[in-house]
Scaffold this active site. Structure first.
Site, PDB file in Angstrom:
ATOM      1  N   HIS A 137       0.569  -0.982  -0.315  1.00 53.04           N
ATOM      2  CA  HIS A 137      -0.258  -0.009   0.453  1.00 53.04           C
ATOM      3  C   HIS A 137       0.728   1.559  -0.269  1.00 53.04           C
ATOM      4  CE1 HIS A 137      -3.971   2.543   1.110  1.00 53.04           C
ATOM      5  NE2 HIS A 137      -3.080   2.650   1.099  1.00 53.04           N
ATOM      6  N   GLU A 138       2.224   1.633   0.732  1.00 48.35           N
ATOM      7  CA  GLU A 138       2.562   2.429   1.180  1.00 48.35           C
ATOM      8  C   GLU A 138       3.919   2.748  -0.340  1.00 48.35           C
ATOM      9  OE1 GLU A 138       2.958   4.700   3.375  1.00 48.35           O
ATOM     10  OE2 GLU A 138       1.237   3.558   3.874  1.00 48.35           O
ATOM     11  N   HIS A 141       1.863   4.271  -3.099  1.00 55.32           N
ATOM     12  CA  HIS A 141       1.473   5.346  -2.459  1.00 55.32           C
ATOM     13  C   HIS A 141       2.607   6.474  -3.319  1.00 55.32           C
ATOM     14  CE1 HIS A 141      -1.821   6.514  -0.727  1.00 55.32           C
ATOM     15  NE2 HIS A 141      -1.673   5.548   0.624  1.00 55.32           N
ATOM     16  N   GLU A 195      -6.308   7.009  -1.386  1.00 56.53           N
ATOM     17  CA  GLU A 195      -6.310   5.702  -0.524  1.00 56.53           C
ATOM     18  C   GLU A 195      -6.935   4.328  -1.189  1.00 56.53           C
ATOM     19  OE1 GLU A 195      -5.090   4.636   2.170  1.00 56.53           O
ATOM     20  OE2 GLU A 195      -4.410   6.234   2.095  1.00 56.53           O
TER      21      GLU A 195
HETATM   22 ZN   LIG Z   1      -3.099   5.313   2.676  1.00 53.24          ZN
END
Ligand SMILES: [Zn+2]
Length: 263
Positions: A137-138, A141, A195
């Site tokens: 997830h990071e 981004h 997100e």
């Molecule tokens: Zn996030």
């Protein structure tokens, strides 16, 4: 001497960094003051400044077994990130484990500069699959250029200027306004649109790296359960899209194919 940066300097600085409306990996148009190349460049210094503070306190990469575990997981994720976004092959990827037992957090700056806190691993009793989901997830981004968006917010709101001014004359401090913005950026919340993008890209990278997509759901459940016990920096910088669990569950059947193929 330079207590406050002259406005003209700030304006010139912003103008030199302004890039046209960009379209990110997820196909969303982004209005950003900072080009991705500038964000990557600034993040290199921001990473050093941020980690130096932990290093001086003896909080960096303390537990060799945990460092090895995190490195093995992120190495597989990075491999998939490079396939998904070939430009990231040129990034100077790095991951560090920050020993802060009460802090549930992880981040990835522009250009693949990552950190995970021991509190996230230990307080959540995170499995390898769950660590892969949080770091996937990071990484997402960064792949989707969200760092540049948050740096733009940091600059537009004076937060970066304040941090920069506060470190002038401090030898250990920030070296540029841009790197101050990169430091501030990791403390700002992502948008809910960001997100959703990071959830979708992250679960795919993790599945293709051989990590169970169901762990994306259990990870956020554990985060929710841990809220209230404090130290949840991660939840404050990663606001939940309203339908996060449902959206992730909808992705799982497709992701299981990637996961099974990778096993
Ligand atoms: Zn996030």
């Amino acid at each position: 001497m330079m207590k406050n940066l002259p406005k003209i300097f700030i304006s010139l600085f912003l103008i030199t960094l302004i890039s046209a409306c960009a379209t990110n990996l997820a196909g969303r148009r982004q209005v950003i003051l900072v080009s991705e190349d500038s964000a990557i460049d600034a993040s290199k210094q921001a990473y050093i400044t941020t980690l130096d503070a932990y290093d001086k306190k003896g909080q960096l990469d303390k537990d060799p077994a945990m460092v090895k575990r995190v490195n093995q997981i992120t190495a597989k994720l990075i491999k998939q990130a490079m396939i998904l976004r070939p430009a990231s092959q040129n990034w100077e990827w790095s991951v560090k484990v920050i020993d802060e037992p009460e802090t549930i957090n992880a981040w990835c700056m522009a250009g693949g500069k990552m950190a995970i806190y021991t509190g996230l691993i230990n307080k959540l009793s995170a499995t390898d699959d769950e660590i892969a989901q949080v770091m996937g997830h990071e990484i997402s981004h960064a792949l989707a250029n969200h760092t540049a968006e948050r740096m733009s917010v940091a600059m537009a709101s004076d937060m970066a200027v304040k941090l920069y001014n506060s470190t002038i004359g401090d030898a250990t401090g920030t070296t540029s306004l841009a790197s101050a913005a990169a430091q501030v950026a990791i403390t700002l919340p992502n948008s809910r649109a960001s997100e959703s993008e990071a959830d979708e890209i992250g679960i795919e990278i993790a599945a293709k790296a051989g990590y169970n997509p169901n762990a994306a759901v259990t990870l956020w459940q554990k985060m929710a359960q841990a809220s209230g016990s404090g130290g949840l920096e991660f939840l404050s910088t990663h606001p939940a899209p309203g339908n996060r669990e449902k959206a992730l569950n909808n992705l799982i059947p497709k992701m299981m194919k990637f996961y099974q193929a990778a096993r």
